[in-house]
Enzyme design. Structure first.
Site, PDB file in Angstrom:
ATOM      1  N   ARG A 137      48.387 115.449  14.567  1.00  0.00           N
ATOM      2  CA  ARG A 137      47.920 114.155  14.066  1.00  0.00           C
ATOM      3  C   ARG A 137      48.624 113.696  12.791  1.00  0.00           C
ATOM      4  O   ARG A 137      48.043 112.985  11.976  1.00  0.00           O
ATOM      5  CB  ARG A 137      46.401 114.170  13.826  1.00  0.00           C
ATOM      6  CG  ARG A 137      45.556 114.461  15.039  1.00  0.00           C
ATOM      7  CD  ARG A 137      45.704 113.383  16.124  1.00  0.00           C
ATOM      8  NE  ARG A 137      44.816 113.684  17.238  1.00  0.00           N
ATOM      9  CZ  ARG A 137      45.160 114.405  18.293  1.00  0.00           C
ATOM     10  NH1 ARG A 137      46.385 114.903  18.365  1.00  0.00           N
ATOM     11  NH2 ARG A 137      44.321 114.637  19.264  1.00  0.00           N
ATOM     12  N   SER A 179      37.849 108.889  16.084  1.00  0.00           N
ATOM     13  CA  SER A 179      37.489 110.058  15.279  1.00  0.00           C
ATOM     14  C   SER A 179      37.706 109.797  13.793  1.00  0.00           C
ATOM     15  O   SER A 179      38.735 109.243  13.395  1.00  0.00           O
ATOM     16  CB  SER A 179      38.334 111.263  15.692  1.00  0.00           C
ATOM     17  OG  SER A 179      38.088 111.611  17.036  1.00  0.00           O
ATOM     18  N   GLU A 249      41.211 111.525   9.712  1.00  0.00           N
ATOM     19  CA  GLU A 249      42.158 110.900  10.622  1.00  0.00           C
ATOM     20  C   GLU A 249      42.237 109.413  10.301  1.00  0.00           C
ATOM     21  O   GLU A 249      43.261 108.768  10.488  1.00  0.00           O
ATOM     22  CB  GLU A 249      41.696 111.126  12.069  1.00  0.00           C
ATOM     23  CG  GLU A 249      42.747 110.844  13.108  1.00  0.00           C
ATOM     24  CD  GLU A 249      42.404 111.427  14.459  1.00  0.00           C
ATOM     25  OE1 GLU A 249      42.583 110.691  15.458  1.00  0.00           O
ATOM     26  OE2 GLU A 249      41.960 112.585  14.542  1.00  0.00           O
TER      27      GLU A 249
END
Length: 254
Positions: A137, A179, A249
């Site tokens: 990520r 998320s 995130e």
């Protein structure tokens, strides 16, 4: 141009702010707004900009696929499905535009948007995949991403697509970022937030979802301060109980 983030962003939080439009490859010392799918915007000190429509394209030439950074995930997914190209199945489940997907190395179930990537074109330089510093990520890419070049590989995987769709079934509906936090190694951010008693926890307008604790839902009039407070509450409670520092995130501009 003026952009009202309370209408534009996926979480529907924010004020009306001035955003420049970039219509050619150039240097820009600020933050690029894509589809604002994982973005919480307050009163940012840095300049904001969006890419112009010149960077919304998909070009297939034999085994090379060139995609402009403004191109939406849903358009990439539709193109890949039509032309039987593998590596883009996740674009049917992950929102946003290509630049943002690459910058955060978006992925699902062990697959990432960078899997078939060859190189990217930025305002400063062309970078090979190995020079981008991709990890879970994230990436180390500096400058504005204007284009990405992929290896066009035949074999759109409908079985993998079905797996992605199944994984998305437990995700809550409503205005959200997706998320909030990245999953820590060998654990789940949602499980940790639930374990500290915050699943379903609400302020007046925002909630850590009762369906999936790693999702923040704006129920209509949520503010930056509410969302920011909830994110930090979850982070501090997990740190206090488990000694784990959750990493967002969501990109927070304030």
């Amino acid at each position: 141009m003026r952009v009202d983030f309370s209408k534009f962003s996926s979480v529907k939080i924010g004020a009306e702010l001035e955003v420049a439009e970039l219509n050619e490859v150039c240097d820009f010392d600020g933050f690029i707004i894509g589809k604002a799918c994982n973005l919480l915007v307050g009163t940012p000190k840095q300049a904001l900009a969006m890419l112009g429509d010149e960077f919304d394209y998909i070009k297939l030439d034999k085994d090379i696929l060139r995609i402009g950074a403004k191109t939406s995930a849903k358009d990439i997914f539709a193109f890949a499905k039509k032309h039987d190209l593998k590596g883009f199945e996740l674009c049917g489940s992950v929102p946003g535009s290509l630049g943002g997907l690459i910058k955060m190395n978006a992925g699902l179930k062990g697959r990432s948007i960078s899997d078939t990537l060859l190189e990217i074109g930025t305002s400063n330089v062309t970078l090979s995949k190995d020079e981008c510093g991709f990890a879970y990520r994230k990436s180390d890419i500096k400058g504005v991403i204007f284009e990405a070049v992929f290896r066009a590989v035949k074999g759109f995987d409908r079985g993998l697509l079905a797996d992605f769709n199944e994984a998305r079934k437990n995700q809550p509906k409503g205005a959200s970022f997706g998320s909030i936090f990245k999953n820590p190694p060998n654990d789940s951010a949602g499980r940790l937030i639930e374990a500290v008693g915050l699943k379903g926890y609400k302020t007046s307008n925002c909630e850590l979802s009762a369906k999936h604790a790693n999702f923040l839902i704006n129920h209509g009039k949520g503010s930056f301060d509410e969302a920011f407070w909830l994110i930090n509450l979850a982070k501090s409670k997990v740190k206090e109980s488990f000694g784990i520092e959750l990493e967002t995130e969501v990109v927070i501009l304030n």
